[in-house]
Design a protein around this motif. Structure first.
Motif, short mmCIF file in Angstrom:
data_model
loop_
_atom_site.label_atom_id
_atom_site.label_comp_id
_atom_site.label_asym_id
_atom_site.label_seq_id
_atom_site.Cartn_x
_atom_site.Cartn_y
_atom_site.Cartn_z
N GLU A 54 0.80 -1.21 0.00
CA GLU A 54 0.00 0.00 0.00
C GLU A 54 0.84 1.27 0.00
O GLU A 54 0.29 2.37 -0.01
N GLY A 55 2.16 1.10 0.03
CA GLY A 55 3.02 2.27 -0.05
C GLY A 55 3.19 2.74 -1.49
O GLY A 55 2.66 2.15 -2.43
N ALA A 56 3.98 3.81 -1.66
CA ALA A 56 4.20 4.38 -2.99
C ALA A 56 5.67 4.71 -3.17
O ALA A 56 6.36 5.09 -2.21
N LEU A 57 6.15 4.54 -4.39
CA LEU A 57 7.54 4.88 -4.68
C LEU A 57 7.71 6.40 -4.70
O LEU A 57 6.79 7.12 -5.10
N PRO A 58 8.88 6.90 -4.30
CA PRO A 58 9.11 8.34 -4.35
C PRO A 58 9.21 8.83 -5.79
O PRO A 58 9.45 8.04 -6.72
N SER A 59 9.02 10.12 -5.97
CA SER A 59 9.09 10.68 -7.33
C SER A 59 10.49 10.55 -7.92
O SER A 59 10.64 10.41 -9.14
N LYS A 60 11.51 10.55 -7.07
CA LYS A 60 12.88 10.38 -7.54
C LYS A 60 13.50 9.20 -6.79
O LYS A 60 13.59 9.21 -5.56
N LEU A 61 13.92 8.18 -7.51
CA LEU A 61 14.45 6.97 -6.90
C LEU A 61 15.85 7.20 -6.33
O LEU A 61 16.62 8.02 -6.87
N PRO A 62 16.21 6.49 -5.25
CA PRO A 62 17.58 6.58 -4.72
C PRO A 62 18.62 6.22 -5.78
O PRO A 62 18.37 5.38 -6.65
N THR A 63 19.77 6.84 -5.69
CA THR A 63 20.84 6.63 -6.67
C THR A 63 21.24 5.17 -6.76
O THR A 63 21.44 4.63 -7.86
N LEU A 64 21.38 4.51 -5.61
CA LEU A 64 21.79 3.10 -5.60
C LEU A 64 20.77 2.24 -6.32
O LEU A 64 21.13 1.33 -7.08
N LEU A 65 19.48 2.50 -6.12
CA LEU A 65 18.43 1.72 -6.78
C LEU A 65 18.48 1.91 -8.29
O LEU A 65 18.32 0.95 -9.06
#
Length: 475
Positions: A396-407
């Motif tokens: 039920e969560g959501a990904l951030p608008s900008k993904l972490p650099t490592l990901l």
């Protein structure tokens, strides 16, 4: 590893100085080496180790390198550098953690420059019945010219030197307790008077530890650190499917006679290349090979990105399905975490564990599991009619608008068609180690201003903070 490892001590008669040194020599005629030892220290038992006319040598047949141990460095140009490093490690560059003879180790202290060499120093104390304060100060220093290499292998060195010092402290404690039983009635008098029974007498390391072969023991350990350090961090260009390096093959057990038999397993565990402690040992090898990280990307489809994000940021993942496939999924997801955090993953559990105990958990199909939420992702692995694995992911969560650099880098590596599965695993391990070291560096900072500066230097951006916060609390 082109470095010098030296055991240093503080002598009550002569002050701080090196006691026993080990260094790597290549293309050198060992029989022509001439060792020079300070004349003022020659008669002092505490300042003597193996003497001025002998040393110990081990050879690595793969690299044709010799690891030479002696009382002082065998290369004359480095003698003064080691003396200065010994003086600073004992007198001023001392960690506040090393104040007790039998307590915790002092960690590592870094100092030096390009002219006098870069040094990592580990300071500790050994119990000594006849010394002032009933203890003597020692340190192990590693001196080399390559600053970045030295700092990059710091986690490996901290672990290795800490184990050496703890074993020495254990030996010394045993001798101390025997002396205490024999001369216990004199302890109160010594504390009141503030001096040893015989201030002019100093004890050697052999007497302190009760081990006649203590310097052979140190030679074996120092040689192993130099041998393994050179292989802890290496750079290679791989075309196609790489072959196994010769130092991981059958010849490994034939090299160092003085190194312990489990050196291969120890080194492989440190590099993340060998068998690690998990519950997947009973899974058939062809199943492990089939269900690789790329295979699970195909199974998870569009949910693969969310799964990786949850692993990197500490959102709990609950897996239910066939034990073999669930175990393989846990095994692949662990590749996205530093080795110290592997304990947060359970390859198989009989019942559900809370997030504070386990962040990735694999349950059987009929086990009770919590409902998905913003803090819990559910993955159900099922087989359809054609016996293909289908994954049902609910979060039920959501990904951030900008993904972490490592990901972002992980996704790019998984998509790289030129990478074989073996090359991909090594590439992921290198990236995870890089970011783990960034977190370790941040932990060393003492103020928020310093943290902000080091983050800017290391290229840590705002979207990376969620990973830094999670890893910071578990490394």
């Amino acid at each position: 590893m082109n470095a010098i490892i030296a055991l240093c001590h503080f002598c009550e008669a002569h002050g701080p100085g090196p006691l026993f040194c080990t260094q790597t020599l290549r293309e050198t005629n060992i029989h022509q080496l001439d060792i020079h030892f300070d004349s003022e220290r020659k008669g002092c038992p505490a300042c003597n180790s193996v003497g001025n006319s002998m040393g110990m040598v081990s050879e690595d047949p793969d690299s044709n390198a010799h690891f030479v141990s002696s009382q002082v460095p065998v290369i004359s140009e480095t003698i003064e550098l080691v003396k200065k490093a010994a003086f600073r490690s004992i007198s001023s560059e001392v960690s506040s953690c090393s104040s007790t003879a039998s307590g915790s180790d002092g960690g590592l202290v870094f100092f030096g420059d390009a002219h006098r060499g870069h040094v990592l120093s580990h300071t500790f104390q050994l119990m000594d019945w006849e010394a002032r304060g009933f203890s003597k100060l020692f340190s192990i220093v590693i001196l080399m010219k390559d600053k970045m290499f030295l700092l990059n292998i710091q986690p490996f060195l901290a672990d290795a030197l800490g184990k050496i010092s703890k074993e020495l402290q254990g030996y010394a404690k045993t001798v101390y307790e025997e002396d205490l039983k024999a001369q216990g009635s004199q302890r109160a008098q010594r504390i009141t008077q503030g001096y040893a029974n015989n201030p002019t007498t100093t004890r050697s390391l052999v007497e302190l530890t009760g081990k006649e072969s203590i310097f052979a023991y140190l030679h074996a350990h120092f040689s192993f650190v130099l041998w393994a350090g050179a292989r802890y961090l290496t750079e290679s260009i791989t075309l196609g499917s790489p072959s196994v390096p010769p130092w991981l093959g059958r010849d490994t057990e034939e090299g160092f006679a003085l190194v312990q038999n489990d050196k291969e397993g120890y080194l492989m565990r440190r590099m993340g290349l060998g068998k690690l402690e998990d519950d997947s040992g009973h899974i058939d090898e062809h199943i492990k090979a089939k269900y690789s990280l790329r295979m699970f990307r195909q199974i998870l489809k569009s949910d693969f990105l969310s799964v990786c994000f949850c692993v990197l940021t500490g959102i709990q993942i609950v897996i239910r399905g066939p034990i073999a496939k669930g175990t393989c999924l846990v095994r692949n997801l662990k590749k996205l975490l530093p080795e110290p955090m592997y304990k947060l993953a359970r390859s198989h559990a009989e019942s559900y564990k809370a997030a504070n105990e386990c962040r990735i958990i694999n349950l059987s199909q009929d086990a009770v599991a919590p409902n998905p939420s913003a803090g819990i992702m559910r993955i159900d692995l099922v087989d359809d009619r054609d016996r293909d694995t289908v994954a049902v992911c609910v979060w039920e969560g959501a990904l951030p608008s900008k993904l972490p650099t490592l990901l972002q880098k992980i996704l790019k590596a998984v998509d790289e068609d030129l990478f074989t599965d073996l090359v991909l695993d090594k590439h992921l391990r290198a990236m995870i180690e890089e970011w783990k070291n960034k977190v370790v560096c941040i932990r060393k900072m003492s103020s928020n201003q310093d943290v902000a500066k080091i983050k800017k230097i290391m290229g840590i951006q705002q979207q990376d903070q969620v990973i830094i916060t999670y890893w910071y609390s578990h490394l």
